[in-house]
Design a protein around this motif. Structure first.
Motif, PDB file in Angstrom:
ATOM      1  N   GLN A  59      -1.634  -0.728   2.689  1.00  0.00           N
ATOM      2  CA  GLN A  59      -1.098  -0.624   3.748  1.00  0.00           C
ATOM      3  C   GLN A  59       0.673   0.699   3.497  1.00  0.00           C
ATOM      4  OE1 GLN A  59      -2.707  -2.035   6.348  1.00  0.00           O
ATOM      5  NE2 GLN A  59      -3.842  -2.585   5.249  1.00  0.00           N
ATOM      6  N   ASN A  88       5.924   1.837   5.603  1.00  0.00           N
ATOM      7  CA  ASN A  88       4.503   0.657   5.938  1.00  0.00           C
ATOM      8  C   ASN A  88       3.272   1.331   6.966  1.00  0.00           C
ATOM      9  OD1 ASN A  88       3.269  -1.312   8.038  1.00  0.00           O
ATOM     10  ND2 ASN A  88       4.112  -2.940   6.005  1.00  0.00           N
ATOM     11  N   ARG A  89       2.451   1.673   6.932  1.00  0.00           N
ATOM     12  CA  ARG A  89       1.510   2.260   7.743  1.00  0.00           C
ATOM     13  C   ARG A  89       0.932   1.615   8.821  1.00  0.00           C
ATOM     14  NH1 ARG A  89      -2.272   6.033   4.300  1.00  0.00           N
ATOM     15  NH2 ARG A  89      -1.872   5.757   2.524  1.00  0.00           N
ATOM     16  N   ASN A  90       1.723   0.605   9.235  1.00  0.00           N
ATOM     17  CA  ASN A  90       1.691   0.153  10.859  1.00  0.00           C
ATOM     18  C   ASN A  90       2.308   0.199  11.304  1.00  0.00           C
ATOM     19  OD1 ASN A  90      -1.946  -1.669   9.585  1.00  0.00           O
ATOM     20  ND2 ASN A  90      -0.570  -2.927   8.681  1.00  0.00           N
ATOM     21  N   THR A  91       3.700  -0.925  10.677  1.00  0.00           N
ATOM     22  CA  THR A  91       4.811  -0.161  11.282  1.00  0.00           C
ATOM     23  C   THR A  91       5.538   0.926  11.580  1.00  0.00           C
ATOM     24  OG1 THR A  91       6.313  -1.330   9.716  1.00  0.00           O
ATOM     25  CG2 THR A  91       5.198  -2.605  11.235  1.00  0.00           C
ATOM     26  N   LEU A  92       5.130   1.791  10.544  1.00  0.00           N
ATOM     27  CA  LEU A  92       5.831   3.019  10.174  1.00  0.00           C
ATOM     28  C   LEU A  92       7.159   3.103   9.863  1.00  0.00           C
ATOM     29  CD1 LEU A  92       4.906   5.394  13.226  1.00  0.00           C
ATOM     30  CD2 LEU A  92       3.149   4.846  11.319  1.00  0.00           C
ATOM     31  N   ALA A  93       7.463   1.341   9.026  1.00  0.00           N
ATOM     32  CA  ALA A  93       9.100   1.618   9.442  1.00  0.00           C
ATOM     33  C   ALA A  93       9.074   1.571   7.639  1.00  0.00           C
ATOM     34  CB  ALA A  93       9.098  -0.025   8.467  1.00  0.00           C
ATOM     35  N   GLU A  94      10.179   2.520   7.236  1.00  0.00           N
ATOM     36  CA  GLU A  94      10.137   3.110   6.167  1.00  0.00           C
ATOM     37  C   GLU A  94      11.681   2.535   5.062  1.00  0.00           C
ATOM     38  OE1 GLU A  94      10.765   7.780   3.546  1.00  0.00           O
ATOM     39  OE2 GLU A  94      11.529   7.139   5.527  1.00  0.00           O
ATOM     40  N   ARG A  95      11.276   2.003   4.447  1.00  0.00           N
ATOM     41  CA  ARG A  95      12.557   1.546   3.189  1.00  0.00           C
ATOM     42  C   ARG A  95      12.541   2.188   2.020  1.00  0.00           C
ATOM     43  NH1 ARG A  95       8.871  -1.797   0.171  1.00  0.00           N
ATOM     44  NH2 ARG A  95       7.057  -2.369   1.725  1.00  0.00           N
ATOM     45  N   TRP A 122       7.699  -4.466  -3.245  1.00  0.00           N
ATOM     46  CA  TRP A 122       7.576  -5.696  -1.502  1.00  0.00           C
ATOM     47  C   TRP A 122       9.036  -6.376  -2.673  1.00  0.00           C
ATOM     48  CZ3 TRP A 122       2.776  -4.185  -3.718  1.00  0.00           C
ATOM     49  CH2 TRP A 122       2.187  -3.220  -2.882  1.00  0.00           C
ATOM     50  N   GLN A 125      10.606  -9.661  -0.617  1.00  0.00           N
ATOM     51  CA  GLN A 125      10.098  -9.823   0.217  1.00  0.00           C
ATOM     52  C   GLN A 125       8.572 -10.892  -0.155  1.00  0.00           C
ATOM     53  OE1 GLN A 125       7.634  -6.447   2.625  1.00  0.00           O
ATOM     54  NE2 GLN A 125      10.154  -5.270   2.603  1.00  0.00           N
TER      55      GLN A 125
END
Length: 125
Positions: A59, A88-95, A122, A125
């Motif tokens: 993911q 995150n491939r689903n939300t496109l949020a980068e961290r 993670w 998380q």
């Protein structure tokens, strides 16, 4: 023993650089199955990945991988601190996560193993 504490030999350093380059390429391309081949077999046996963990790695996409520091531990292992960007491939949020790698020389196999397992992407998380 003193030579090991002083750090890896020139030949070992060359093999380490080659091994780390190949490992980074696998991680950078988010090919965690290939990256798993660089993990110390003893660690893999003691900490096998679950199906859920494998799915979590599928993911994410690694967007950057930067070495921040490196050093030799008292036991001769090489420790490297790495900053990774993870999307995150689903939300496109980068961290950004900080990861410590520990590379162990296997004198019998004449190769380096990453002895910390796959990066914990993670944290907290």
């Amino acid at each position: 023993m003193a030579a090991q504490a002083a750090g890896p030999s020139r030949g070992q350093r060359n093999k380490l650089a080659q091994t780390q380059d190949a490992y980074v390429a696998a991680v950078r391309w988010s090919d965690f199955e290939a990256a798993e081949g660089f993990i110390d077999p003893e660690y893999r046996q003691a900490h096998p990945l679950t199906d859920l963990q494998r799915e979590r790695y599928r993911q994410v996409q690694v967007s950057n991988y930067r070495e921040r520091s490196t050093g030799v531990a008292a036991d001769g292992a090489v420790e490297r601190r790495v900053e990774m960007g993870v999307v995150n491939r689903n939300t496109l949020a980068e961290r950004t996560v900080m990861v410590t790698e520990r590379w162990r020389w296997d004198a019998e196999a004449k190769r380096w193993w990453q002895a910390q397992g796959l990066p914990d992407l993670w944290q907290g998380q």
